[in-house]
Design a protein around this motif. Structure first.
Motif, PDB file in Angstrom:
ATOM      1  N   LYS A  89       0.850  -1.185   0.000  1.00  0.00           N
ATOM      2  CA  LYS A  89       0.000   0.000   0.000  1.00  0.00           C
ATOM      3  C   LYS A  89       0.887   1.236   0.000  1.00  0.00           C
ATOM      4  O   LYS A  89       1.935   1.274   0.643  1.00  0.00           O
ATOM      5  CB  LYS A  89      -0.908   0.024   1.233  1.00  0.00           C
ATOM      6  CG  LYS A  89      -1.784   1.274   1.337  1.00  0.00           C
ATOM      7  CD  LYS A  89      -2.621   1.259   2.620  1.00  0.00           C
ATOM      8  CE  LYS A  89      -1.759   1.571   3.833  1.00  0.00           C
ATOM      9  NZ  LYS A  89      -2.579   1.727   5.068  1.00  0.00           N
ATOM     10  N   PHE A  91      -5.541  -7.847   3.933  1.00  0.00           N
ATOM     11  CA  PHE A  91      -4.710  -6.781   3.372  1.00  0.00           C
ATOM     12  C   PHE A  91      -3.714  -6.224   4.384  1.00  0.00           C
ATOM     13  O   PHE A  91      -2.509  -6.144   4.121  1.00  0.00           O
ATOM     14  CB  PHE A  91      -5.600  -5.661   2.827  1.00  0.00           C
ATOM     15  CG  PHE A  91      -4.840  -4.557   2.150  1.00  0.00           C
ATOM     16  CD1 PHE A  91      -4.581  -4.600   0.796  1.00  0.00           C
ATOM     17  CD2 PHE A  91      -4.378  -3.459   2.868  1.00  0.00           C
ATOM     18  CE1 PHE A  91      -3.866  -3.589   0.161  1.00  0.00           C
ATOM     19  CE2 PHE A  91      -3.666  -2.436   2.259  1.00  0.00           C
ATOM     20  CZ  PHE A  91      -3.417  -2.503   0.896  1.00  0.00           C
ATOM     21  N   ASP A 114      -9.503  -8.979   1.099  1.00  0.00           N
ATOM     22  CA  ASP A 114      -9.673  -7.666   1.738  1.00  0.00           C
ATOM     23  C   ASP A 114      -9.315  -7.749   3.213  1.00  0.00           C
ATOM     24  O   ASP A 114      -8.633  -6.873   3.769  1.00  0.00           O
ATOM     25  CB  ASP A 114     -11.127  -7.216   1.598  1.00  0.00           C
ATOM     26  CG  ASP A 114     -11.267  -6.038   0.656  1.00  0.00           C
ATOM     27  OD1 ASP A 114     -10.265  -5.340   0.438  1.00  0.00           O
ATOM     28  OD2 ASP A 114     -12.373  -5.832   0.139  1.00  0.00           O
ATOM     29  N   HIS A 140      -1.129  -1.160  -3.947  1.00  0.00           N
ATOM     30  CA  HIS A 140      -2.412  -0.450  -4.011  1.00  0.00           C
ATOM     31  C   HIS A 140      -2.201   1.012  -3.613  1.00  0.00           C
ATOM     32  O   HIS A 140      -1.539   1.306  -2.614  1.00  0.00           O
ATOM     33  CB  HIS A 140      -3.410  -1.108  -3.059  1.00  0.00           C
ATOM     34  CG  HIS A 140      -4.731  -0.421  -2.989  1.00  0.00           C
ATOM     35  ND1 HIS A 140      -5.564  -0.282  -4.078  1.00  0.00           N
ATOM     36  CD2 HIS A 140      -5.369   0.188  -1.945  1.00  0.00           C
ATOM     37  CE1 HIS A 140      -6.651   0.357  -3.721  1.00  0.00           C
ATOM     38  NE2 HIS A 140      -6.566   0.661  -2.442  1.00  0.00           N
ATOM     39  N   THR A 200      -3.573   4.502  -2.250  1.00  0.00           N
ATOM     40  CA  THR A 200      -4.602   5.318  -1.608  1.00  0.00           C
ATOM     41  C   THR A 200      -4.209   6.792  -1.679  1.00  0.00           C
ATOM     42  O   THR A 200      -5.017   7.664  -1.361  1.00  0.00           O
ATOM     43  CB  THR A 200      -4.801   4.902  -0.141  1.00  0.00           C
ATOM     44  OG1 THR A 200      -3.570   5.039   0.573  1.00  0.00           O
ATOM     45  CG2 THR A 200      -5.269   3.457  -0.061  1.00  0.00           C
ATOM     46  N   ARG A 250      -7.414  -3.378  -3.861  1.00  0.00           N
ATOM     47  CA  ARG A 250      -6.828  -3.907  -2.628  1.00  0.00           C
ATOM     48  C   ARG A 250      -6.689  -5.427  -2.706  1.00  0.00           C
ATOM     49  O   ARG A 250      -5.646  -5.985  -2.356  1.00  0.00           O
ATOM     50  CB  ARG A 250      -7.708  -3.541  -1.431  1.00  0.00           C
ATOM     51  CG  ARG A 250      -7.497  -2.162  -0.855  1.00  0.00           C
ATOM     52  CD  ARG A 250      -8.557  -1.823   0.174  1.00  0.00           C
ATOM     53  NE  ARG A 250      -8.675  -2.827   1.229  1.00  0.00           N
ATOM     54  CZ  ARG A 250      -8.066  -2.745   2.428  1.00  0.00           C
ATOM     55  NH1 ARG A 250      -7.296  -1.704   2.685  1.00  0.00           N
ATOM     56  NH2 ARG A 250      -8.255  -3.675   3.330  1.00  0.00           N
TER      57      ARG A 250
END
Length: 586
Positions: free
Chosen positions: A372, A526, A523, A453, A455, A476
Motif C-alpha cells: 500500500k 490486506f 480484503d 495499491h 490510496t 486492494r
C-alpha cells in the motif's frame, strides 16, 4: 490536476501480443510499444551522460570502457572449447569456422580434433575484427557481418561470439547484421546485443547436416528480443541442446552463459533438449533429456528447472483456472521525463512552482515499503527529501509565473531541451502521459515483485509500472492476491534476471501472469500482508495469501513443492547474477 486513467479492454489471442485500444488511433502491440519505450529510455540515458545523443558513434566503437569490453573479448577455457569441438567435429574432412576467434582457443581445439581424426591439412577458418587477435591466431581480420556475405558453407561452426551490449553495437555493423537477418526472415531489434545476430548468421552459413556448438549468454533463454531466434533454432534444427556449464568453469566470465549445441542428426531424441556438462565433457553425447517449450511461455526459462520440477509445473498449469492479469487490469510503463533530475523535485525545490503544476510521483522502489502507498508513505518521502513532485507544464511560457519561467530558462542553459525525449516534443518541457494509476508494480525486484495499491493519488516514473483495473474497487484484493507462490513463480519464469540478481518484469510479461480471483477474504488479509511485506517477512506474507488462494486440488505436498520451486528460482538468479557485468566474449 492529476487525471485518472480509464481502463480500456484488451484484445488478445494466443498468436499475438496483448493489444489494447488506444482511443481512435492505431492499435500497437504491447511488446512493440514496449520496445519503443526502451529505446527512448536508452536514448535518455545516453543524452544524460553527454548531452544530445550523437548521430554517429565516435570511432569504431563507443570509447566508454576497456578495449576488451568494447570488443566483448573474454575468452573460453580450453577444456570447454575441446568438449564443444569434440561434439561438433566428426570427420577429418570437416570444414570448421570460428566466426569470432579471438586468441584462437577454438581453432586450436579444432586443429587438434581434426588431426586426431586423421586430417593432414585441417580446414579451419577463423574471423576476428581485432587485427592483433587475428594475426595471433592466423585468422582473417574482418567484420564478421560484412564477411558473411561472401562466406561458403561449413560443416562445423564453433566459438563464443562477442557479447557487446546494444549501445556499443557499431551502427554500420548493426545495419549489415540486420540486413542479413532479414533475408532469413528474422527481425533485428535495436535492443540486441551482438551475440544474437552472430548466432543467427552462423546458422545461415552452416551446412544442412552440419553442427553448431557455441558459448552463448544465458540471455538467449529469457530476453524478449530473442523470441524469434528461439523459434528459428527449433525450426532450423532437429536437435537444439542446452547445456549449463559447471560452476567455476568460466572464472573470468561473470555473465551467466550456456553451451548451445544444434544439429539435424536423424537419430535419437529431437526438439529442445538438455545435457549435463559432465556428459558433454566425458563424451556421452546421447545423454540428453527432452525439455519441450511451454505453450504459455515463449521463453526457455523452464530449463532452469529440473525435469521433475518441469513436469510438476506443467501438471499444475493444465489444471489451473486462474486468469491472466490482463483479465483484471492492465500494466503499462511509467513516465519518461527526459531528465528526472530536472523535472522531478523534492519538497524544497518544488516551492517555486504553483501547486497546480506539481504532480505527486513515485520514482523508486525504495519508496514502496509494503503493498500500500498512502498519505503517510508520501509524507515519509517528503521528510526524507526524496524526489516527490513532477513538474507538469503544458501552458505557454507567457502564462507561467516568473519563478517557473526562470527555472525553464535554467534548463535551457543546461541544454535540457536538446536531450532525447525533450527535443521531440512541443513544448520541450511538457512531459506527456501524466495520469494517475490505480496501482503500481515494481519493474525490478530483488526479493519478490510487488503489486502496490494506491490510496494516495500519484503517478510513477519508468522505473515502476503503472496499473489500471477494470474494477478499481477491487484493487486492494488484487494487491494481496499477487503475493502468492503461483503468481510469483510465473513471474520468475516469464521475466528475466537483471544485474545483481534483480528480477525484471516488462508490461507484456506482467500482463500474462496468472492471478487468482479477487475474493472478499483478501480484503480482510490486506493489513496483515502489508505489515509482513513492510517488515520484509516475505515468506509469511506469501504463506498468508497461499492459504486463501491456492487451488483446493493442490495437496499439501504440491504446495510445498511449489514453494520449493519458487525458492530455487529466486536463489538461482541471485547467485548467478550477483556479479553480472556487461560483457561476455570469445
Amino acid at each position: 490536476m492529476l487525471a485518472s486513467r480509464k481502463f480500456s479492454t484488451p484484445r488478445y489471442s494466443r498468436k499475438k501480443s496483448v493489444e489494447y485500444a488506444q482511443g481512435a488511433g492505431p492499435v500497437i502491440p504491447l511488446a512493440i510499444a514496449e520496445e519503443q519505450q526502451i529505446s527512448l529510455i536508452e536514448g535518455i540515458g545516453k543524452a544524460r551522460q553527454g548531452g544530445a545523443v550523437p548521430s554517429k558513434i565516435p570511432g569504431r566503437y563507443h570509447r566508454n570502457g576497456t578495449e576488451e569490453k568494447i570488443r566483448g573479448a573474454v575468452y573460453t577455457p580450453p577444456r570447454v572449447a575441446a568438449s564443444l569441438t569434440r561434439w561438433a567435429v566428426r570427420s577429418r574432412v570437416d570444414k570448421v569456422l570460428d566466426p569470432s576467434c579471438g586468441e584462437g582457443v577454438f581453432l586450436s581445439a579444432a586443429r587438434t580434433r581434426l588431426a586426431d581424426l586423421g586430417a593432414r591439412k585441417p580446414e579451419c577458418l577463423g574471423v576476428d575484427i581485432d587485427s592483433e587477435a587475428a594475426a595471433q591466431s592466423g585468422a582473417i581480420c574482418a567484420d564478421f557481418f560484412r564477411w558473411i556475405g561472401i562466406a561458403s558453407k561449413f560443416d562445423a561452426i564453433i566459438g563464443n561470439p562477442p557479447f557487446v551490449r546494444s549501445h556499443l553495437f557499431p551502427e554500420d555493423s548493426r545495419a549489415l547484421a540486420f540486413d542479413e537477418m532479414a533475408k532469413m526472415g528474422l527481425r533485428g531489434s535495436r535492443l540486441m546485443s551482438t551475440w544474437a545476430p552472430f548466432l543467427a548468421l552462423c546458422c545461415k552459413t552452416l551446412g544442412e547436416q552440419g553442427r553448431l556448438a557455441m558459448v552463448i549468454p544465458e540471455e538467449l533463454l529469457a530476453v524478449g528480443y530473442a523470441e524469434g531466434l528461439r523459434k528459428y533454432l527449433l525450426n532450423r534444427f532437429r536437435r537444439v541442446i542446452v547445456c549449463f556449464p559447471a560452476e567455476g568453469i568460466f572464472p573470468e566470465v561473470q555473465q551467466a552463459v550456456i553451451l548451445l549445441l544444434c544439429d539435424n542428426d536423424s537419430s535419437g531424441k529431437s526438439g529442445l533438449l538438455t545435457m549435463e556438462y559432465s556428459s558433454l565433457e566425458e563424451g556421452d553425447f546421447e545423454a540428453v533429456n527432452p525439455a519441450a517449450p511451454w505453450e504459455w511461455n515463449g521463453k526457455w526459462t523452464h530449463l532452469f528447472l529440473s525435469p521433475w520440477d518441469r513436469r510438476r509445473v506443467v501438471e499444475w498449469w493444465l489444471q489451473s483456472d486462474w486468469q491472466p492479469f490482463y483479465s483484471y487490469g492492465r500494466v503499462e510503463v511509467g513516465i519518461v521525463t527526459g531528465d528526472n533530475s530536472f523535472f522531478i523535485l523534492n519538497r524544497e525545490e518544488a516551492r517555486r512552482f504553483d501547486g497546480k503544476h506539481l504532480v505527486p510521483i513515485v520514482t523508486s522502489a525504495k519508496d514502496l515499503r509494503g503493498i500500500k502507498f498512502g498519505a503517510d508513505d508520501f509524507k515519509r518521502v517528503l521528510r526524507e527529501s526524496r524526489p516527490a513532485f513532477l513538474i507538469n507544464l503544458a501552458e505557454s511560457k507567457g502564462r507561467l509565473s516568473a519563478s517557473e519561467r526562470s527555472y525553464l530558462e535554467l534548463g535551457e542553459r543546461e541544454q535540457i531541451p536538446e536531450r532525447y525525449k525533450c527535443r521531440v516534443r512541443e513544448p520541450w518541457y511538457a512531459v506527456p502521459s501524466v495520469w494517475a494509476p490505480d496501482g503500481l508494480l515494481l519493474r525490478q525486484a530483488g526479493e519478490m515483485p510487488r503489486l502496490v495499491h494506491l490510496t494516495k493519488k500519484c503517478t510513477a516514473t519508468d522505473t515502476i509500472h503503472r496499473v489500471t483495473w477494470r474494477s478499481p474497487k477491487l484493487g486492494r484484493r488484487h494487491s494481496v492476491s499477487f503475493m502468492n507462490t503461483w503468481t510469483l513463480m510465473a513471474g520468475e519464469l516469464m521475466g528475466r534476471s537483471y544485474g545483481g540478481g534483480v528480477l525484471e518484469l516488462m508490461p507484456s510479461e506482467a500482463n500474462r501472469l496468472p492471478m487468482p480471483g479477487p475474493s472478499q477474504a483478501l480484503d480482510e488479509a490486506f493489513d496483515a500482508v502489508d505489515e509482513r511485506v513492510r517488515s520484509r517477512n516475505f515468506h509469511d506474507a506469501v504463506s498468508i495469501v497461499d492459504d486463501l488462494v491456492m487451488p483446493c486440488w493442490m495437496s499439501k505436498e504440491d504446495r510445498s513443492a511449489a514453494g520449493g520451486i519458487l525458492s530455487k528460482l529466486i536463489s538461482r538468479r541471485k547467485v548467478r547474477s550477483a556479479a553480472q557485468v556487461d560483457v561476455v566474449g570469445h
